[in-house]
Design a protein around this motif. Sequence first.
Motif, PDB file in Angstrom:
ATOM      1  N   VAL A   1       1.041  -1.331  -0.102  1.00 10.39           N
ATOM      2  CA  VAL A   1       0.032  -0.005  -0.047  1.00 10.39           C
ATOM      3  C   VAL A   1       0.821   1.157  -0.074  1.00 10.39           C
ATOM      4  O   VAL A   1       0.316   2.432  -0.295  1.00 10.39           O
ATOM      5  N   ILE A   2       2.003   0.943   0.338  1.00  9.06           N
ATOM      6  CA  ILE A   2       3.032   2.181   0.238  1.00  9.06           C
ATOM      7  C   ILE A   2       3.355   2.530  -1.099  1.00  9.06           C
ATOM      8  O   ILE A   2       4.237   1.964  -1.632  1.00  9.06           O
ATOM      9  N   GLN A   3       2.678   3.683  -1.730  1.00 11.29           N
ATOM     10  CA  GLN A   3       2.929   3.962  -3.047  1.00 11.29           C
ATOM     11  C   GLN A   3       2.932   5.503  -3.167  1.00 11.29           C
ATOM     12  O   GLN A   3       2.116   6.191  -2.323  1.00 11.29           O
ATOM     13  N   ASN A   4       3.295   5.920  -4.210  1.00 12.28           N
ATOM     14  CA  ASN A   4       3.288   7.381  -4.265  1.00 12.28           C
ATOM     15  C   ASN A   4       2.879   7.735  -5.991  1.00 12.28           C
ATOM     16  O   ASN A   4       3.505   8.817  -6.239  1.00 12.28           O
ATOM     17  N   ASP A   5       2.484   7.111  -6.744  1.00 16.13           N
ATOM     18  CA  ASP A   5       2.208   7.358  -8.162  1.00 16.13           C
ATOM     19  C   ASP A   5       3.531   7.860  -8.892  1.00 16.13           C
ATOM     20  O   ASP A   5       3.549   8.811  -9.808  1.00 16.13           O
ATOM     21  N   GLY A   6       4.582   7.050  -8.748  1.00 19.40           N
ATOM     22  CA  GLY A   6       5.819   7.110  -9.650  1.00 19.40           C
ATOM     23  C   GLY A   6       6.656   8.352  -8.796  1.00 19.40           C
ATOM     24  O   GLY A   6       7.463   8.874  -9.630  1.00 19.40           O
ATOM     25  N   LYS A   7       6.317   8.903  -7.713  1.00 20.79           N
ATOM     26  CA  LYS A   7       7.184   9.926  -7.171  1.00 20.79           C
ATOM     27  C   LYS A   7       7.610   9.516  -5.849  1.00 20.79           C
ATOM     28  O   LYS A   7       7.537   8.521  -5.552  1.00 20.79           O
ATOM     29  N   PRO A   8       8.817  10.204  -5.530  1.00 24.24           N
ATOM     30  CA  PRO A   8       9.527   9.824  -4.366  1.00 24.24           C
ATOM     31  C   PRO A   8       8.732   9.518  -3.142  1.00 24.24           C
ATOM     32  O   PRO A   8       7.929   9.970  -2.910  1.00 24.24           O
ATOM     33  N   ILE A   9       9.333   8.699  -2.192  1.00 23.79           N
ATOM     34  CA  ILE A   9       8.838   8.125  -1.018  1.00 23.79           C
ATOM     35  C   ILE A   9       9.698   8.450   0.000  1.00 23.79           C
ATOM     36  O   ILE A   9      10.940   7.754  -0.137  1.00 23.79           O
ATOM     37  N   ILE A  10       9.630   9.101   1.366  1.00 24.38           N
ATOM     38  CA  ILE A  10      10.527   8.997   2.095  1.00 24.38           C
ATOM     39  C   ILE A  10      10.010   7.889   3.134  1.00 24.38           C
ATOM     40  O   ILE A  10       8.979   8.149   3.694  1.00 24.38           O
TER      41      ILE A  10
ATOM     42  N   GLU B   1      12.718   2.139  -5.691  1.00 17.99           N
ATOM     43  CA  GLU B   1      13.981   1.405  -5.606  1.00 17.99           C
ATOM     44  C   GLU B   1      14.607   2.396  -4.477  1.00 17.99           C
ATOM     45  O   GLU B   1      14.371   3.696  -4.525  1.00 17.99           O
ATOM     46  N   ILE B   2      15.303   1.923  -3.595  1.00 22.36           N
ATOM     47  CA  ILE B   2      15.822   2.587  -2.384  1.00 22.36           C
ATOM     48  C   ILE B   2      17.305   3.049  -3.181  1.00 22.36           C
ATOM     49  O   ILE B   2      18.054   2.468  -3.603  1.00 22.36           O
ATOM     50  N   VAL B   3      17.051   4.289  -2.950  1.00 23.73           N
ATOM     51  CA  VAL B   3      18.267   5.200  -3.733  1.00 23.73           C
ATOM     52  C   VAL B   3      19.177   5.896  -2.347  1.00 23.73           C
ATOM     53  O   VAL B   3      20.151   6.300  -2.918  1.00 23.73           O
ATOM     54  N   TRP B   4      18.570   5.611  -1.143  1.00 24.24           N
ATOM     55  CA  TRP B   4      19.432   6.382  -0.026  1.00 24.24           C
ATOM     56  C   TRP B   4      18.723   5.809   1.280  1.00 24.24           C
ATOM     57  O   TRP B   4      17.710   5.675   1.179  1.00 24.24           O
ATOM     58  N   GLN B   5      19.626   5.872   2.201  1.00 24.11           N
ATOM     59  CA  GLN B   5      19.244   5.444   3.582  1.00 24.11           C
ATOM     60  C   GLN B   5      20.384   6.043   4.486  1.00 24.11           C
ATOM     61  O   GLN B   5      21.631   6.400   4.218  1.00 24.11           O
TER      62      GLN B   5
ATOM     63  N   GLU C   1       4.864  20.031  -2.516  1.00 18.40           N
ATOM     64  CA  GLU C   1       4.433  20.989  -3.676  1.00 18.40           C
ATOM     65  C   GLU C   1       5.733  21.035  -4.724  1.00 18.40           C
ATOM     66  O   GLU C   1       5.518  21.002  -5.928  1.00 18.40           O
ATOM     67  N   GLU C   2       6.798  20.943  -4.271  1.00 16.16           N
ATOM     68  CA  GLU C   2       8.233  21.070  -5.207  1.00 16.16           C
ATOM     69  C   GLU C   2       8.319  19.661  -5.636  1.00 16.16           C
ATOM     70  O   GLU C   2       8.863  19.659  -6.703  1.00 16.16           O
ATOM     71  N   THR C   3       8.340  18.802  -4.910  1.00 20.32           N
ATOM     72  CA  THR C   3       8.611  17.361  -5.464  1.00 20.32           C
ATOM     73  C   THR C   3       7.680  16.398  -5.545  1.00 20.32           C
ATOM     74  O   THR C   3       7.982  15.399  -6.212  1.00 20.32           O
ATOM     75  N   GLY C   4       6.623  16.623  -4.873  1.00 15.88           N
ATOM     76  CA  GLY C   4       5.480  15.554  -4.781  1.00 15.88           C
ATOM     77  C   GLY C   4       6.010  14.393  -3.952  1.00 15.88           C
ATOM     78  O   GLY C   4       5.139  13.340  -3.944  1.00 15.88           O
ATOM     79  N   VAL C   5       6.882  14.586  -3.197  1.00 16.44           N
ATOM     80  CA  VAL C   5       7.197  13.452  -2.357  1.00 16.44           C
ATOM     81  C   VAL C   5       6.186  13.217  -1.250  1.00 16.44           C
ATOM     82  O   VAL C   5       5.460  14.197  -0.681  1.00 16.44           O
ATOM     83  N   LYS C   6       6.078  11.932  -0.855  1.00 15.02           N
ATOM     84  CA  LYS C   6       5.181  11.516   0.457  1.00 15.02           C
ATOM     85  C   LYS C   6       6.165  10.885   1.457  1.00 15.02           C
ATOM     86  O   LYS C   6       7.049  10.045   1.231  1.00 15.02           O
ATOM     87  N   LEU C   7       5.931  11.522   2.790  1.00 11.47           N
ATOM     88  CA  LEU C   7       6.735  10.674   3.838  1.00 11.47           C
ATOM     89  C   LEU C   7       5.659   9.549   4.633  1.00 11.47           C
ATOM     90  O   LEU C   7       4.495   9.910   4.678  1.00 11.47           O
ATOM     91  N   VAL C   8       6.227   8.351   4.672  1.00 10.13           N
ATOM     92  CA  VAL C   8       5.512   7.420   5.144  1.00 10.13           C
ATOM     93  C   VAL C   8       6.216   7.090   6.650  1.00 10.13           C
ATOM     94  O   VAL C   8       7.584   6.644   6.375  1.00 10.13           O
ATOM     95  N   ALA C   9       5.725   7.179   7.573  1.00  9.94           N
ATOM     96  CA  ALA C   9       6.319   6.867   8.832  1.00  9.94           C
ATOM     97  C   ALA C   9       6.020   5.435   9.224  1.00  9.94           C
ATOM     98  O   ALA C   9       4.699   5.160   9.505  1.00  9.94           O
TER      99      ALA C   9
ATOM    100  N   VAL D   1      16.586   3.257  15.212  1.00 14.60           N
ATOM    101  CA  VAL D   1      16.022   4.303  14.632  1.00 14.60           C
ATOM    102  C   VAL D   1      16.318   5.639  15.395  1.00 14.60           C
ATOM    103  O   VAL D   1      17.096   5.677  16.312  1.00 14.60           O
ATOM    104  N   PRO D   2      16.305   6.465  14.453  1.00 16.74           N
ATOM    105  CA  PRO D   2      15.721   6.946  13.149  1.00 16.74           C
ATOM    106  C   PRO D   2      16.282   6.309  12.098  1.00 16.74           C
ATOM    107  O   PRO D   2      17.568   6.052  12.252  1.00 16.74           O
ATOM    108  N   HIS D   3      15.801   5.579  11.296  1.00 13.09           N
ATOM    109  CA  HIS D   3      16.301   5.251   9.791  1.00 13.09           C
ATOM    110  C   HIS D   3      15.412   5.471   9.039  1.00 13.09           C
ATOM    111  O   HIS D   3      14.222   5.199   8.768  1.00 13.09           O
ATOM    112  N   THR D   4      16.223   6.207   8.204  1.00 16.50           N
ATOM    113  CA  THR D   4      15.153   6.840   6.851  1.00 16.50           C
ATOM    114  C   THR D   4      15.685   6.413   5.483  1.00 16.50           C
ATOM    115  O   THR D   4      16.950   6.386   5.520  1.00 16.50           O
ATOM    116  N   PHE D   5      14.657   6.150   4.759  1.00 22.34           N
ATOM    117  CA  PHE D   5      15.111   5.528   3.495  1.00 22.34           C
ATOM    118  C   PHE D   5      14.394   6.785   2.530  1.00 22.34           C
ATOM    119  O   PHE D   5      13.402   7.035   2.571  1.00 22.34           O
ATOM    120  N   VAL D   6      15.168   6.721   1.042  1.00 20.96           N
ATOM    121  CA  VAL D   6      14.162   7.295   0.046  1.00 20.96           C
ATOM    122  C   VAL D   6      14.182   6.356  -1.037  1.00 20.96           C
ATOM    123  O   VAL D   6      15.269   5.819  -1.604  1.00 20.96           O
TER     124      VAL D   6
END
Length: 171
Positions: A42-51, A139-143, A78-86, A128-133
């Motif tokens: 369910v963790i999706q963002n229509d092709g935009k980045p996710i934190i 695809e995981i591009v950063w953590q 607004e700038e990137t369309g990013v969604k943060l999922v905690a 924690v905290p452990h953050t992924f982009v």
Amino acid sequence: MKRILLTLVAVAAMSLCMAQNATMPENITIKTLDGQSVQTSVIQNDGKPIILSFWATWCKPCNKELNAIREVYEEWQEETGVKLVAISIDDARSAGRVKPHVDGNDWPYEVYLDQNQDFKRAMNVVNVPHTFVLNGKGEIVWQHTSFVEGSEEELLEVVKNAMSDEANGAE
């Protein structure tokens, strides 16, 4: 000795290549704040980045990070369309405190519970905290682990880079 060194270098290089293409597992059960079981798919963002931020109510650096991002989150969206999922790793004893904690901090994020810590283990989260982009392909591009003031600016740059990589067709 040279053979061992070359083997270690080859293994390290392969690990880096595989890490760049790693994706989030989609078949792990987590819970909504209302107690509904859902799959991590369910963790999706229509092709935009996710934190993706793993945190806990008792973790002061986690709370500082999520509060710092809250201050700029609307602008980031607004700038990137990013969604943060905690993803809360609070166990069954403290999971009841998560929703009041989220509401009390006025966090506008999607929040899920990983009480059994199955998702945490699948993502190789130790502390924690452990953050992924994740980029638009999931695809995981950063953590990153830990948080210091100002780290949110680095996070925004990573999100922007994930977007530009997608726009340029980089893999």
